[in-house]
Motif scaffolding. Structure first.
Motif, PDB file in Angstrom:
ATOM      1  N   LEU A 264      65.875  38.142  28.737  1.00 61.72           N
ATOM      2  CA  LEU A 264      64.819  37.760  27.798  1.00 61.72           C
ATOM      3  C   LEU A 264      63.846  38.913  27.573  1.00 61.72           C
ATOM      4  O   LEU A 264      63.335  39.099  26.460  1.00 61.72           O
ATOM      5  CB  LEU A 264      64.081  36.524  28.324  1.00 61.72           C
ATOM      6  N   GLU A 265      63.604  39.707  28.626  1.00 66.58           N
ATOM      7  CA  GLU A 265      62.733  40.875  28.481  1.00 66.58           C
ATOM      8  C   GLU A 265      63.371  41.897  27.541  1.00 66.58           C
ATOM      9  O   GLU A 265      62.705  42.471  26.659  1.00 66.58           O
ATOM     10  CB  GLU A 265      62.476  41.486  29.861  1.00 66.58           C
ATOM     11  N   LYS A 266      64.676  42.107  27.685  1.00 67.40           N
ATOM     12  CA  LYS A 266      65.370  43.060  26.824  1.00 67.40           C
ATOM     13  C   LYS A 266      65.407  42.589  25.366  1.00 67.40           C
ATOM     14  O   LYS A 266      65.443  43.408  24.445  1.00 67.40           O
ATOM     15  CB  LYS A 266      66.801  43.272  27.335  1.00 67.40           C
ATOM     16  N   GLN A 267      65.363  41.253  25.175  1.00 66.58           N
ATOM     17  CA  GLN A 267      65.389  40.692  23.822  1.00 66.58           C
ATOM     18  C   GLN A 267      63.999  40.575  23.200  1.00 66.58           C
ATOM     19  O   GLN A 267      63.866  40.147  22.049  1.00 66.58           O
ATOM     20  CB  GLN A 267      66.054  39.308  23.841  1.00 66.58           C
ATOM     21  N   LEU A 369      65.489  32.136  19.762  1.00 65.74           N
ATOM     22  CA  LEU A 369      66.170  32.012  21.053  1.00 65.74           C
ATOM     23  C   LEU A 369      67.607  31.531  20.880  1.00 65.74           C
ATOM     24  O   LEU A 369      68.532  32.047  21.520  1.00 65.74           O
ATOM     25  CB  LEU A 369      65.401  31.056  21.960  1.00 65.74           C
ATOM     26  N   ILE A 370      67.798  30.540  20.029  1.00 68.69           N
ATOM     27  CA  ILE A 370      69.146  30.006  19.808  1.00 68.69           C
ATOM     28  C   ILE A 370      70.063  31.095  19.259  1.00 68.69           C
ATOM     29  O   ILE A 370      71.209  31.244  19.711  1.00 68.69           O
ATOM     30  CB  ILE A 370      69.094  28.788  18.861  1.00 68.69           C
ATOM     31  N   SER A 375      74.640  34.824  20.752  1.00 68.59           N
ATOM     32  CA  SER A 375      75.329  36.117  20.640  1.00 68.59           C
ATOM     33  C   SER A 375      75.841  36.633  21.981  1.00 68.59           C
ATOM     34  O   SER A 375      76.540  37.652  22.027  1.00 68.59           O
ATOM     35  CB  SER A 375      74.382  37.156  20.032  1.00 68.59           C
ATOM     36  N   LEU A 376      75.510  35.955  23.090  1.00 74.74           N
ATOM     37  CA  LEU A 376      75.922  36.418  24.416  1.00 74.74           C
ATOM     38  C   LEU A 376      77.441  36.389  24.568  1.00 74.74           C
ATOM     39  O   LEU A 376      78.106  35.450  24.115  1.00 74.74           O
ATOM     40  CB  LEU A 376      75.297  35.551  25.502  1.00 74.74           C
ATOM     41  N   LEU A 385      79.915  33.391  25.549  1.00 75.83           N
ATOM     42  CA  LEU A 385      79.533  32.844  26.856  1.00 75.83           C
ATOM     43  C   LEU A 385      78.948  31.451  26.727  1.00 75.83           C
ATOM     44  O   LEU A 385      79.177  30.587  27.567  1.00 75.83           O
ATOM     45  CB  LEU A 385      78.509  33.769  27.520  1.00 75.83           C
ATOM     46  N   VAL A 386      78.190  31.213  25.653  1.00 78.47           N
ATOM     47  CA  VAL A 386      77.453  29.961  25.489  1.00 78.47           C
ATOM     48  C   VAL A 386      78.264  28.995  24.649  1.00 78.47           C
ATOM     49  O   VAL A 386      78.731  29.333  23.558  1.00 78.47           O
ATOM     50  CB  VAL A 386      76.081  30.233  24.846  1.00 78.47           C
ATOM     51  N   THR A 387      78.446  27.779  25.166  1.00 86.79           N
ATOM     52  CA  THR A 387      79.228  26.775  24.457  1.00 86.79           C
ATOM     53  C   THR A 387      78.364  25.726  23.764  1.00 86.79           C
ATOM     54  O   THR A 387      78.807  25.065  22.836  1.00 86.79           O
ATOM     55  CB  THR A 387      80.184  26.052  25.423  1.00 86.79           C
TER      56      THR A 387
END
Length: 539
Positions: A264-267, A369-370, A375-376, A385-387
């Motif tokens: 989250l810090e990197k984003q 955030l979504i 995009s992960l 990664l996210v379903t």
């Protein structure tokens, strides 16, 4: 038209991935009876699929947004620190309380989220994870605690040996010693109390799967032991009883951790404090000093030294490394808390130093955030990664107050877990978990039922853990609360009963008599945290 008795056996963390092959091999003869004589199917856990949330939903028939439990910890309203929860944090009626109000006697054995004990029309022995020790009252009636301690040379709440990856033989020996004593106490209580409904929870499968999911022989050993206990229960209560076997969530292998707050810090959603203190901690974290020191103490059998250090001193040592105190909250829009993708917006009026305003700004952050989480990519396979990402309203929350996360991010198969570690000792945002566990939770748990009023040879689909409480109440002829989120599982009940006994609903009563939220002492907190860290629930 209700059965003489209802017996509910919870196997914490039970999964068909372990049970099915052992049943086919003839190694679980008593569970096999449920396949042949009853109804079987997967049971969907809560979001997130973690024991406190799931067992609270099991007890209340309500989603976590209503009962307020989402993890082993909740956020302190005056700070960003986490507070360990217990049963007193649940402000909704449990099904056994509703049964007791109607004159039915209930017996509760090791049911999670029951500490501290509360009055019931029968007996209660509280749960392993949150009962501090046998020095506190862990039963209702209160005198039963002393009776059990005297009769069984002290109630062993949990294994004394903390598993650290290098003491497997010692841990397993203590694990089964504790299991032996717990089984004897269960038999004693079943002999001593004649109840209409018994709720028995066996936590050993979950404890073994967290540590030894990579060791099938150890998993077989614990499941065959549980099957023998189930056989004893079936023989004790006979064919005129109604039986349920359930689990709060499933289990499976875990690969690695995701350092969500670092990501989250990197984003650009989170910012760390830029002080000299932060950079000192950052340097020590890069060396992985804290983890290596704990690991060394365990290896040379000096973990006991932690128990004689004052809690305030220990907190200072812990805070010398990266924690929420190193986040610059006045520059942070969102943060992660917990293992299963709980994301909170740093909201004005809710968080102590919130900067995001409700309304348009909040919605913009949520949408950002979504997009970012969507995009992960899996670091090993390059696949998404996210379903699934659930918004607060999809979780049942009706406003922006309370403990409900603003988002829950579901990763594929939950074999990569969110972690509170910032992971500065790693090059990227993925890396090892802060423990030696090889197993964790999955959404798909276990549901089996057999006996009086239960259909034979059936498979049930789309059952949820929130559906159990209304189903239990119906089978016992008790009114079902109209505001329960769950529904009666009619797909496993004989049609004759459904036709002869219509469902009785009652409006939500004004709840009174709830005890205030119980705080743990510093010593109790240390004991509980050490156990929960060993299971991978706390960093």
């Amino acid at each position: 038209m209700r059965p003489n008795k209802l017996v509910i056996i919870g196997i914490d963390g039970a999964t068909f991935n372990c049970i099915d092959p052992l049943v086919r091999e003839g190694k679980l003869p008593n569970l096999k009876k449920f396949y042949e004589e009853g109804t079987v199917g997967e049971l969907l856990s809560t979001y997130p699929p973690i024991s406190p949330a799931a067992w609270a939903s099991f007890a209340t028939g309500k989603n976590p947004a209503k009962h307020g439990i989402f993890d082993f910890v909740t956020r302190d309203k005056a700070s960003y620190e986490n507070v360990l929860v217990n049963g007193s944090f649940i402000k909704e009626p449990r099904f056994w309380e509703l049964m007791g109000d109607g004159g039915l006697k209930v017996g509760l054995f090791n049911v999670p989220m029951t500490y501290p004990p509360t009055p019931v029309n029968g007996f209660m022995l509280t749960d392993e994870n949150l009962t501090p020790s046998n020095k506190v009252c862990f039963t209702y009636p209160e005198a039963l605690s002393e009776e059990i301690n005297n009769r069984f040379d002290g109630y062993q709440v949990r294994p004394k040996v903390v598993y650290n990856g290098s003491n497997q033989v010692e841990f397993i020996q203590d694990f089964y010693s504790c299991f032996d004593k717990r089984e004897k106490i269960l038999a004693y209580l079943l002999d001593s109390f004649d109840c209409d409904c018994h709720v028995i929870v066996i936590v050993e499968a979950d404890n073994a799967q967290h540590r030894f999911f990579h060791l099938p022989d150890e998993l077989e050993r614990v499941y065959t032991r549980i099957d023998a206990i189930i056989g004893d229960v079936l023989e004790r209560f006979g064919p005129e009883c109604t039986y349920f076997i359930i689990s709060d969530h499933g289990s499976g292998p875990v690969r690695k951790g995701f350092y969500a707050n670092r990501w989250l810090e990197k984003q650009g959603f989170l910012r760390f404090d830029q002080s000299l203190s932060f950079y000192t901690k950052y340097f020590l974290s890069r060396l992985n000093f804290h983890h290596n020191a704990r690991k060394f103490m365990a290896r040379v059998h000096l973990s006991w030294l932690q128990s004689i250090v004052k809690e305030t001193t220990k907190r200072k040592i812990t805070n010398a490394f990266m924690s929420f105190s190193d986040i610059d909250w006045l520059q942070t829009k969102a943060y992660s808390n917990g293992m299963f993708g709980s994301i909170y917006v740093n909201l004005v009026g809710r968080e102590p130093n919130g900067i995001v305003k409700p309304g348009e700004e909040y919605e913009q952050i949520i949408n950002d955030l979504i997009r970012a989480f969507s995009s992960l990519r899996d670091p090993d396979y390059g696949t998404p990664l996210v379903t699934r990402i659930l918004r607060r309203d999809e979780l049942g929350a009706t406003d922006l107050t309370g403990n409900c996360p603003d988002l829950i991010v579901e990763t594929k198969d939950y074999d990569i877990l969110f972690t509170l570690k910032f992971g500065f000792e790693e090059k990227g945002v993925f890396g090892p978990l802060d423990n030696t566990n090889t197993g964790s939770h999955k959404m798909q748990g276990v549901l089996m039922a057999k006996g009086k009023n239960i259909l034979r040879g059936q498979k049930i689909e789309n059952a949820r853990i929130i559906d159990l409480a209304p189903t239990f109440l119906y089978l016992m002829g008790a009114p079902v609360l109209a505001d329960m989120d769950g529904v009666i599982l009619q797909g496993l009940i004989e049609k004759d009963l459904l036709e002869k006994m219509p469902v009785k609903y009652t409006e939500r009563q004004k709840m009174t008599g709830f005890s205030p939220e119980k705080d743990f002492t510093a010593e109790e907190l240390e004991t509980l945290k050490r156990n929960l860290q060993g299971l991978g629930y706390l960093s």
